[in-house]
Design a protein around this motif. Structure first.
Motif, PDB file in Angstrom:
ATOM      1  N   LEU A 198       0.744  -0.793  -0.205  1.00  0.00           N
ATOM      2  CA  LEU A 198       0.145  -0.058  -0.121  1.00  0.00           C
ATOM      3  C   LEU A 198       0.570   1.467   0.098  1.00  0.00           C
ATOM      4  CD1 LEU A 198      -3.679   0.882   0.105  1.00  0.00           C
ATOM      5  CD2 LEU A 198      -2.867   0.624   2.481  1.00  0.00           C
ATOM      6  N   ALA A 199       2.409   1.375   0.376  1.00  0.00           N
ATOM      7  CA  ALA A 199       3.336   2.571   0.523  1.00  0.00           C
ATOM      8  C   ALA A 199       3.571   2.386  -1.279  1.00  0.00           C
ATOM      9  CB  ALA A 199       3.923   2.749   1.755  1.00  0.00           C
ATOM     10  N   TRP A 200       3.588   1.495  -1.100  1.00  0.00           N
ATOM     11  CA  TRP A 200       4.651   2.108  -2.558  1.00  0.00           C
ATOM     12  C   TRP A 200       3.840   3.775  -3.502  1.00  0.00           C
ATOM     13  CZ3 TRP A 200       4.262   2.211  -8.306  1.00  0.00           C
ATOM     14  CH2 TRP A 200       5.710   1.786  -8.874  1.00  0.00           C
ATOM     15  N   PRO A 201       5.081   3.614  -3.837  1.00  0.00           N
ATOM     16  CA  PRO A 201       6.185   3.758  -4.048  1.00  0.00           C
ATOM     17  C   PRO A 201       8.043   4.795  -2.724  1.00  0.00           C
ATOM     18  CG  PRO A 201       6.168   5.744  -5.755  1.00  0.00           C
ATOM     19  CD  PRO A 201       4.171   4.620  -4.575  1.00  0.00           C
ATOM     20  N   PHE A 202       6.919   4.831  -2.264  1.00  0.00           N
ATOM     21  CA  PHE A 202       7.058   5.576  -0.908  1.00  0.00           C
ATOM     22  C   PHE A 202       8.496   4.487   0.023  1.00  0.00           C
ATOM     23  CE2 PHE A 202       3.918   7.893  -2.193  1.00  0.00           C
ATOM     24  CZ  PHE A 202       4.299   9.403  -2.275  1.00  0.00           C
ATOM     25  N   THR A 203       9.839   4.921   0.162  1.00  0.00           N
ATOM     26  CA  THR A 203      10.475   3.508   0.727  1.00  0.00           C
ATOM     27  C   THR A 203       9.786   3.832   2.608  1.00  0.00           C
ATOM     28  OG1 THR A 203      11.869   3.802  -0.114  1.00  0.00           O
ATOM     29  CG2 THR A 203      12.651   2.855   1.906  1.00  0.00           C
ATOM     30  N   VAL A 204       9.566   2.745   2.943  1.00  0.00           N
ATOM     31  CA  VAL A 204       9.593   3.196   4.505  1.00  0.00           C
ATOM     32  C   VAL A 204       9.916   2.155   5.240  1.00  0.00           C
ATOM     33  CG1 VAL A 204       7.482   2.471   6.518  1.00  0.00           C
ATOM     34  CG2 VAL A 204       7.123   3.743   4.288  1.00  0.00           C
ATOM     35  N   ARG A 205      10.738   2.258   5.869  1.00  0.00           N
ATOM     36  CA  ARG A 205      11.977   1.666   7.449  1.00  0.00           C
ATOM     37  C   ARG A 205      12.793   1.057   6.183  1.00  0.00           C
ATOM     38  NH1 ARG A 205       8.084  -0.993  11.304  1.00  0.00           N
ATOM     39  NH2 ARG A 205       7.349  -0.718   9.521  1.00  0.00           N
ATOM     40  N   GLY A 206      13.423   1.597   5.151  1.00  0.00           N
ATOM     41  CA  GLY A 206      14.198   0.167   4.617  1.00  0.00           C
ATOM     42  C   GLY A 206      13.376  -0.467   3.360  1.00  0.00           C
ATOM     43  N   LYS A 207      12.573  -0.825   3.063  1.00  0.00           N
ATOM     44  CA  LYS A 207      11.605  -0.970   2.390  1.00  0.00           C
ATOM     45  C   LYS A 207      10.522  -1.072   1.641  1.00  0.00           C
ATOM     46  CE  LYS A 207      11.951  -6.109   3.551  1.00  0.00           C
ATOM     47  NZ  LYS A 207      11.487  -7.321   4.786  1.00  0.00           N
ATOM     48  N   ARG A 208      10.656  -1.071  -0.004  1.00  0.00           N
ATOM     49  CA  ARG A 208       9.795  -0.531  -0.377  1.00  0.00           C
ATOM     50  C   ARG A 208       8.439  -0.812  -0.821  1.00  0.00           C
ATOM     51  NH1 ARG A 208      12.848   1.821  -3.956  1.00  0.00           N
ATOM     52  NH2 ARG A 208      13.058   3.589  -3.043  1.00  0.00           N
ATOM     53  N   TRP A 209       8.472  -2.044  -0.558  1.00  0.00           N
ATOM     54  CA  TRP A 209       7.224  -3.201  -1.330  1.00  0.00           C
ATOM     55  C   TRP A 209       7.141  -4.146   0.289  1.00  0.00           C
ATOM     56  CZ3 TRP A 209       5.555  -3.209  -5.772  1.00  0.00           C
ATOM     57  CH2 TRP A 209       5.709  -2.615  -6.857  1.00  0.00           C
ATOM     58  N   TRP A 210       6.387  -2.868   1.265  1.00  0.00           N
ATOM     59  CA  TRP A 210       5.736  -3.547   2.065  1.00  0.00           C
ATOM     60  C   TRP A 210       5.227  -4.299   2.430  1.00  0.00           C
ATOM     61  CZ3 TRP A 210       8.151  -4.587   7.287  1.00  0.00           C
ATOM     62  CH2 TRP A 210       9.452  -4.118   7.833  1.00  0.00           C
ATOM     63  N   MET A 211       4.336  -5.090   2.553  1.00  0.00           N
ATOM     64  CA  MET A 211       3.037  -6.368   2.338  1.00  0.00           C
ATOM     65  C   MET A 211       2.215  -5.322   3.469  1.00  0.00           C
ATOM     66  SD  MET A 211       2.278  -7.266  -0.139  1.00  0.00           S
ATOM     67  CE  MET A 211       3.619  -8.112  -1.986  1.00  0.00           C
ATOM     68  N   LEU A 212       1.525  -4.718   3.607  1.00  0.00           N
ATOM     69  CA  LEU A 212       1.028  -4.371   4.461  1.00  0.00           C
ATOM     70  C   LEU A 212      -0.555  -4.594   4.190  1.00  0.00           C
ATOM     71  CD1 LEU A 212       1.864   0.396   4.355  1.00  0.00           C
ATOM     72  CD2 LEU A 212       3.289  -1.921   5.842  1.00  0.00           C
ATOM     73  N   ARG A 213      -1.164  -4.867   6.045  1.00  0.00           N
ATOM     74  CA  ARG A 213      -2.421  -5.464   6.374  1.00  0.00           C
ATOM     75  C   ARG A 213      -2.795  -5.109   6.840  1.00  0.00           C
ATOM     76  NH1 ARG A 213      -0.017 -11.057   8.253  1.00  0.00           N
ATOM     77  NH2 ARG A 213       0.853 -11.206  10.116  1.00  0.00           N
ATOM     78  N   SER A 214      -4.007  -5.445   7.366  1.00  0.00           N
ATOM     79  CA  SER A 214      -5.404  -4.815   8.261  1.00  0.00           C
ATOM     80  C   SER A 214      -4.721  -5.463   9.634  1.00  0.00           C
ATOM     81  CB  SER A 214      -6.750  -4.879   8.346  1.00  0.00           C
ATOM     82  OG  SER A 214      -7.563  -4.862   9.514  1.00  0.00           O
ATOM     83  N   PRO A 215      -4.624  -5.197  10.877  1.00  0.00           N
ATOM     84  CA  PRO A 215      -4.807  -5.514  12.277  1.00  0.00           C
ATOM     85  C   PRO A 215      -5.779  -6.065  12.367  1.00  0.00           C
ATOM     86  CG  PRO A 215      -4.494  -3.029  12.325  1.00  0.00           C
ATOM     87  CD  PRO A 215      -5.040  -2.765  11.053  1.00  0.00           C
TER      88      PRO A 215
END
Length: 251
Positions: A198-215
């Motif tokens: 969901l955050a792509w193309p931004f870099t978050v904590r050293g990763k650009r392809w974080w697989m973000l998911r709901s809590p």
């Protein structure tokens, strides 16, 4: 989520966008079916998905190409941290990003602006979405009969857009509904345990392809939450129509 769940949420998203834009009830119905089809488009990165198999060889080739494109974009944009343990980068990567939703919408808008293009988009998206939704309605007879119902309804919507002057969604509304449908798909997969970038193309904590998911993520196809979302979307759509969409003007 499963294809039927994506299509159901696309119905609600497309119908809600149409109602908010002030369309009448018939145009909102058309937008709902377009939204259902659009909500399956991100899965074109998987040839075995509902979208990948929808139009036979044509969509299979498109899916194969999109999956390869997704892999290449992943390898070119992944950070050093991600490349230390590279992933496949195919399914649920590039097409499951917010920029991809915008690209799908712009493509739909571009097609809708050419002669007969709006009718083509309405037919294709309606056939894909209705075919997926109706596939789960076993009481409607055989699979062939359900497919004919979906194609027949989509053909009527497409013909109305083409032949009736001033009727059917405007090109800008088609683009907006496709964006809403594809974004609904991405958010639906965000609710599952696999997540989306969901955050792509931004870099978050050293990763650009974080697989973000709901809590409160659930397992695809194995959760009552998904069933509730699917049923709630299909029930919520007529409620939205009844509360917000006016009847078409009488000639």
């Amino acid at each position: 989520m499963m294809g039927t769940s994506h299509a159901a949420t696309g119905v609600l998203a497309g119908g809600a966008v149409a109602v908010l834009c002030g369309t009448d009830v018939l145009a909102a119905l058309m937008c709902a079916t377009v939204g259902a089809g659009a909500a399956l488009l991100p899965d074109l990165d998987e040839p075995g998905s509902s979208a990948g198999r929808s139009l036979g060889r044509v969509t299979e080739l498109a899916s194969t190409g999109l999956r390869e494109l997704s892999r290449r974009v992943y390898l070119r944009t992944a950070t050093a941290r991600e490349l230390a343990a590279p992933k496949d980068g195919g399914h649920r990567y590039l097409t499951h990003t917010v920029p991809a939703c915008l690209v799908f919408a712009l493509v739909a808008l571009g097609v809708a602006l050419v002669p007969a293009g709006a009718a083509l988009v309405v037919f294709a998206m309606s056939a894909l979405g209705l075919g997926t939704v109706i596939r789960s309605w076993r009481s409607w007879g055989t699979a062939r009969r359900r497919r004919r119902v979906a194609l027949g309804t989509a053909a009527v919507f497409g013909a109305c857009t083409l032949l009736v002057q001033g009727y059917g969604p405007a090109p800008w509304l088609i683009g907006l509904v496709v964006f809403a449908g594809t974004l609904t798909h991405v958010l639906g997969d965000w609710l599952t345990r696999s997540g989306v970038p969901l955050a792509w193309p931004f870099t978050v904590r050293g990763k650009r392809w974080w697989m973000l998911r709901s809590p409160v993520a659930f397992q695809t196809g194995r959760s009552r939450v998904e069933v509730g979302i699917r049923v709630g979307a299909l029930i919520g759509f007529p409620v939205v129509l009844a509360l917000g969409a006016p009847l078409p003007p009488v000639a």
